[in-house]
Write a protein that holds these residues in place. Structure first.
Motif, PDB file in Angstrom:
ATOM      1  N   ASN A   1       0.876  -1.171   0.000  1.00  0.00           N
ATOM      2  CA  ASN A   1       0.000   0.000   0.000  1.00  0.00           C
ATOM      3  C   ASN A   1       0.904   1.208   0.000  1.00  0.00           C
ATOM      4  OD1 ASN A   1      -2.703  -0.510   0.149  1.00  0.00           O
ATOM      5  ND2 ASN A   1      -2.778  -0.514   2.376  1.00  0.00           N
TER       6      ASN A   1
ATOM      7  N   VAL B   1      -2.134  -8.616   1.672  1.00  0.00           N
ATOM      8  CA  VAL B   1      -1.990  -9.678   2.666  1.00  0.00           C
ATOM      9  C   VAL B   1      -2.494 -10.968   2.027  1.00  0.00           C
ATOM     10  CG1 VAL B   1      -2.607 -10.459   4.966  1.00  0.00           C
ATOM     11  CG2 VAL B   1      -2.375  -8.013   4.507  1.00  0.00           C
ATOM     12  N   LEU B   2      -1.639 -11.975   2.002  1.00  0.00           N
ATOM     13  CA  LEU B   2      -1.985 -13.202   1.280  1.00  0.00           C
ATOM     14  C   LEU B   2      -2.387 -14.339   2.220  1.00  0.00           C
ATOM     15  CD1 LEU B   2       0.415 -12.777  -1.588  1.00  0.00           C
ATOM     16  CD2 LEU B   2      -1.780 -13.892  -1.877  1.00  0.00           C
TER      17      LEU B   2
ATOM     18  N   MET C   1       0.057 -20.180   0.238  1.00  0.00           N
ATOM     19  CA  MET C   1      -0.181 -20.332  -1.200  1.00  0.00           C
ATOM     20  C   MET C   1       0.322 -21.662  -1.705  1.00  0.00           C
ATOM     21  SD  MET C   1       0.146 -16.994  -3.408  1.00  0.00           S
ATOM     22  CE  MET C   1       1.753 -16.553  -2.822  1.00  0.00           C
TER      23      MET C   1
ATOM     24  N   ASP D   1       1.719   1.650   3.773  1.00  0.00           N
ATOM     25  CA  ASP D   1       2.620   0.724   4.469  1.00  0.00           C
ATOM     26  C   ASP D   1       3.915   1.434   4.854  1.00  0.00           C
ATOM     27  OD1 ASP D   1       0.828  -1.268   4.016  1.00  0.00           O
ATOM     28  OD2 ASP D   1       1.922  -2.185   2.347  1.00  0.00           O
TER      29      ASP D   1
ATOM     30  N   GLY E   1      10.590  -4.894   0.439  1.00  0.00           N
ATOM     31  CA  GLY E   1       9.397  -5.734   0.351  1.00  0.00           C
ATOM     32  C   GLY E   1       9.131  -6.457   1.646  1.00  0.00           C
ATOM     33  N   LEU E   2       7.910  -6.921   1.752  1.00  0.00           N
ATOM     34  CA  LEU E   2       7.434  -7.547   2.987  1.00  0.00           C
ATOM     35  C   LEU E   2       6.456  -8.642   2.595  1.00  0.00           C
ATOM     36  CD1 LEU E   2       6.642  -7.614   6.057  1.00  0.00           C
ATOM     37  CD2 LEU E   2       5.192  -5.637   5.611  1.00  0.00           C
ATOM     38  N   HIS E   3       6.642  -9.816   3.171  1.00  0.00           N
ATOM     39  CA  HIS E   3       5.647 -10.881   3.010  1.00  0.00           C
ATOM     40  C   HIS E   3       4.625 -10.740   4.126  1.00  0.00           C
ATOM     41  CE1 HIS E   3       8.793 -13.488   0.801  1.00  0.00           C
ATOM     42  NE2 HIS E   3       7.868 -13.174  -0.066  1.00  0.00           N
ATOM     43  N   ARG E   4       3.373 -10.656   3.743  1.00  0.00           N
ATOM     44  CA  ARG E   4       2.318 -10.609   4.755  1.00  0.00           C
ATOM     45  C   ARG E   4       1.288 -11.658   4.391  1.00  0.00           C
ATOM     46  NH1 ARG E   4       0.390  -4.390   4.813  1.00  0.00           N
ATOM     47  NH2 ARG E   4      -0.954  -5.229   6.417  1.00  0.00           N
ATOM     48  N   TRP E   5       0.913 -12.471   5.372  1.00  0.00           N
ATOM     49  CA  TRP E   5      -0.145 -13.418   5.073  1.00  0.00           C
ATOM     50  C   TRP E   5      -0.915 -13.815   6.313  1.00  0.00           C
ATOM     51  CZ3 TRP E   5       4.926 -14.669   5.482  1.00  0.00           C
ATOM     52  CH2 TRP E   5       5.307 -15.872   6.073  1.00  0.00           C
ATOM     53  N   ASN E   6      -2.158 -14.235   6.090  1.00  0.00           N
ATOM     54  CA  ASN E   6      -3.043 -14.679   7.156  1.00  0.00           C
ATOM     55  C   ASN E   6      -2.865 -16.171   7.354  1.00  0.00           C
ATOM     56  OD1 ASN E   6      -4.473 -12.170   7.413  1.00  0.00           O
ATOM     57  ND2 ASN E   6      -5.430 -12.655   5.450  1.00  0.00           N
ATOM     58  N   LEU E   7      -2.903 -16.576   8.603  1.00  0.00           N
ATOM     59  CA  LEU E   7      -2.832 -17.999   8.884  1.00  0.00           C
ATOM     60  C   LEU E   7      -3.831 -18.339   9.973  1.00  0.00           C
ATOM     61  CD1 LEU E   7       0.869 -19.171   9.234  1.00  0.00           C
ATOM     62  CD2 LEU E   7      -0.778 -19.836   7.491  1.00  0.00           C
TER      63      LEU E   7
ATOM     64  N   GLU F   1      -1.655 -12.908  11.748  1.00  0.00           N
ATOM     65  CA  GLU F   1      -1.205 -12.297  10.507  1.00  0.00           C
ATOM     66  C   GLU F   1       0.316 -12.262  10.589  1.00  0.00           C
ATOM     67  OE1 GLU F   1      -3.205  -8.623   9.540  1.00  0.00           O
ATOM     68  OE2 GLU F   1      -1.585  -8.011   8.202  1.00  0.00           O
TER      69      GLU F   1
ATOM     70  N   GLY G   1      13.079 -10.179   4.630  1.00  0.00           N
ATOM     71  CA  GLY G   1      14.307 -10.876   4.280  1.00  0.00           C
ATOM     72  C   GLY G   1      15.477  -9.986   4.649  1.00  0.00           C
TER      73      GLY G   1
ATOM     74  N   ILE H   1      12.324 -17.289  -0.713  1.00  0.00           N
ATOM     75  CA  ILE H   1      10.998 -17.328  -1.337  1.00  0.00           C
ATOM     76  C   ILE H   1      10.556 -18.772  -1.556  1.00  0.00           C
ATOM     77  CG2 ILE H   1       9.719 -16.762  -3.442  1.00  0.00           C
ATOM     78  CD1 ILE H   1      11.665 -14.279  -3.644  1.00  0.00           C
TER      79      ILE H   1
ATOM     80  N   PRO I   1       5.047 -17.150   1.927  1.00  0.00           N
ATOM     81  CA  PRO I   1       3.686 -17.707   1.876  1.00  0.00           C
ATOM     82  C   PRO I   1       3.566 -18.880   0.892  1.00  0.00           C
ATOM     83  CG  PRO I   1       3.619 -15.307   1.675  1.00  0.00           C
ATOM     84  CD  PRO I   1       5.063 -15.687   1.720  1.00  0.00           C
ATOM     85  N   SER I   2       4.447 -18.941  -0.093  1.00  0.00           N
ATOM     86  CA  SER I   2       4.415 -20.076  -1.030  1.00  0.00           C
ATOM     87  C   SER I   2       5.536 -21.065  -0.715  1.00  0.00           C
ATOM     88  CB  SER I   2       4.584 -19.578  -2.466  1.00  0.00           C
ATOM     89  OG  SER I   2       5.950 -19.264  -2.721  1.00  0.00           O
TER      90      SER I   2
END
Ligand code: FES
Ligand SMILES: [Fe+2]
Lengths: 169, 421
Positions: A50, A161-162, A165, B91, B185-191, B321, B326, B345, B350-351
């Protein structure tokens, strides 16, 4: 420059190809799916944010990504799913790919074409954990031995927010 | 507030499932754990210039982290004093001032209210601006560029809070002169899953690797001997229980497929630099796989050249979240940065082909623990209890992998904070 009729024909050809690709992914024919890619593949999905307009610079060196695979690492991902021990896909999720907005973006001679498309990928897990992944792709396809093969896939996910995956795009 | 001490049984080394699934416990935890502990925010390399800011979370609180003109880092709740609207919706960026989108109150990056629309006409200049600046988080301190903040004005210093953990963090953050820098960069994910399940795994759960990451062994992306254990128990391959609920896992493995040459050379260089900068006992450990957690929710993991640092933000008892960055040594050549970045990565994102499976476990735990009957039966944290030793060469209570001595330390600390009325 291509004339309009050639352009429509080409777009139609790629619509068929991309639908076929989606069918392979939805029907767990991942080894066949891998064959669509050249050995020099870059399969890349940078992270989003964002940020103020103009500050989201996806060409920044060393930017994190959700995927930054070559053919070897993409193959490794598929092999892992075949071990029977990839718990995040045991049992396999129910997955459906929807492809739309197919566009010929650029041509580079008769044997290289850049194709854009939008996607929605629906994933359902366990009793009812459901996720939707939305974004677009820009692919460079090359005609080799009369077959189109993908040598570069750029994936732009429209999420900040992912989720975990486990799917391919 | 309720006394939740009984949920942890110190003698039996067991933990009640309510610790992970109960809404009431979760609510009190926000105040007593996240309201009192030092929480990780950002690395200084991510705010290099005056005016740089990032938005972040401390527990469930949205915060604005600013580098001011003097170079100091200050942290404010990201909420306007007028109607509470979330002030900054980006952000990250650079700004001298922030204007609220709702009615236009403006604050500078030191939190002062500097602009009010219609101040004369509507407020008759009667509002005392000094009383209505942004709410500041009282304590902000850093260690080796890692910036933490704390809501508790009277908390011990970050230095004291980290305690012996500093010795271990130094293996990463002090091994070279330039230290570590963050990649963009930033990895953000819901779990799904309670945040403590992730924190405790990084604190000291090497036990899960064989089963949870079995697929990695099967495709040959694991240790050559098939075990994430190492071959120098107590010495190089160990877990350490540290004070205040922190924990560390350390081991060295030979990867089945070897590692790319530039990365191997880089790691060798790092090790020889480290020898000149730290004690022998420390430098012997540089280059190992390190996994650790600073209580409550700040974790680190190094593997194959990369460092991922992450925060498990609580989002109710059953969800979290994840924020993950890195990092790499400032001295790393671009070629090595690329190898490490791609490896991160592929494995821990997240992957990530390791990460995916961990994510699957935590969600499934809370799903299964939620039932009213299940929560009456405690969870077992007894592995290795009573068999830890101290070691003149390194701090903490040591035991070779696998053990749950360190993990149970998370719950001892949790109990100390959540007990009492
Ligand atoms: S809520 Fe911010 S100015 Fe009114
Ligand atoms: Fe794991």
């Amino acid at each position: 420059m291509m004339n309009a009729a050639d352009r429509i024909r080409l777009r139609h050809e790629f619509e068929e190809l991309l639908y076929h690709e989606a069918w392979l992914l939805d029907n767990d024919k991942l080894e066949e799916w891998l064959e669509l890619f050249t050995d020099t593949l870059r399969y890349w999905a940078p992270v989003r944010g964002n940020l103020e307009p103009g500050r989201e610079d996806l060409s920044r060196p060393h930017l994190l990504a959700h995927f930054d695979d070559d053919k070897t690492s993409l193959t490794l991902r598929v092999k892992r799913l075949r071990t029977g021990a990839a718990h995040a896909e045991e049992p396999r999720s129910r997955i459906r790919h929807f492809v739309s907005n197919v566009q010929i973006l650029e041509t580079d001679g008769p044997a290289r074409v850049k194709v854009g498309s939008n996607f929605q990928v629906f994933r359902s897990r366990w009793e009812g954990t459901e996720h939707l992944f939305v974004g677009c792709r820009e692919d460079w396809w090359r005609r080799i031995d009369n077959t189109w093969r993908n040598e570069e896939r750029f994936i732009l996910l429209d999420h900040n927010v992912l989720e975990n995956m486990t799917v391919f795009f | 507030m309720t006394d939740w001490a009984h949920l942890i049984d110190l003698e039996k080394c067991t933990v009640s499932p309510r610790v992970f699934v109960d809404e009431e416990v979760y609510r009190d935890e926000q105040e007593r754990v996240f309201g009192r502990c030092w929480l990780y925010l950002v690395h200084e390399s991510q705010l290099p210039n005056p005016g740089d800011f990032v938005t972040h979370y401390m527990g469930e609180e949205s915060v604005l982290v600013c580098r001011t003109a003097s170079g100091k880092i200050r942290v404010f709740l990201n909420s306007c004093r007028h109607r509470g609207t979330r002030m900054c919706r980006l952000d990250a960026g650079n700004a001298k001032a922030f204007t609220c989108p709702y009615h236009g109150w403006t604050y500078d990056n030191q939190g002062r209210l500097i602009g009010i629309p219609q101040f004369k006409e509507a407020y008759y200049e009667e509002l005392n601006r000094e009383d209505w600046g942004l709410i500041e988080v009282p304590r902000v301190e850093s260690f080796r560029g890692l910036v933490f903040a704390c809501f508790d004005e009277n908390a011990q210093s970050l230095d004291a809070y980290l305690g012996d953990m500093k010795w271990y963090l130094d293996l990463i953050f002090n091994k070279t002169k330039g230290g570590m820098v963050a990649l963009p960069g930033l990895h953000r994910w819901n779990l799904g899953g309670n945040w403590k399940l992730a924190a405790e795994q990084f604190n000291g759960d090497n036990y899960h690797t064989g089963a949870a990451h079995e697929s990695m062994l099967k495709i040959g992306l694991g240790p050559a001997n098939g075990q994430f254990l190492g071959d120098q128990p107590w010495v190089r391959d160990f877990e350490a229980k540290l004070d205040n609920g922190h924990g560390w896992i350390n081991f060295k493995i030979d990867m089945a497929g070897g590692v790319p040459t530039p990365l191997a050379q880089h790691m060798e260089r790092m090790q020889s630099t480290a020898r000149q900068r730290m004690t022998r006992a420390q430098s012997e450990l540089v280059g190992c796989v390190h996994v650790g957690n600073v209580f409550p929710n700040f974790s680190i993991l190094t593997f194959l050249g990369f460092l991922t640092i992450r925060v498990w933000h609580p989002r109710g008892p059953h969800n979290m979240e994840v924020y993950s960055w890195g990092m790499i040594e400032q001295e790393a050549p671009p070629e090595v940065v690329e190898i490490a970045r791609k490896m991160q990565i592929l494995t821990f994102s997240p992957s990530g082909i390791f990460e995916q499976d961990d994510g699957e476990m935590w969600g499934n735990s809370v799903k299964a623990l939620r039932g009213m009957h299940r929560r009456n039966f405690p969870l077992n944290y007894q592995m290795g209890a009573g068999h830890g030793r101290t070691d003149p060469d390194k701090p903490g209570l040591i035991h070779p992998p696998s053990t749950e001595i360190g993990i149970f330390g998370v719950y001892e600390q949790w109990q100390a904070l959540m007990g009492g009325a």
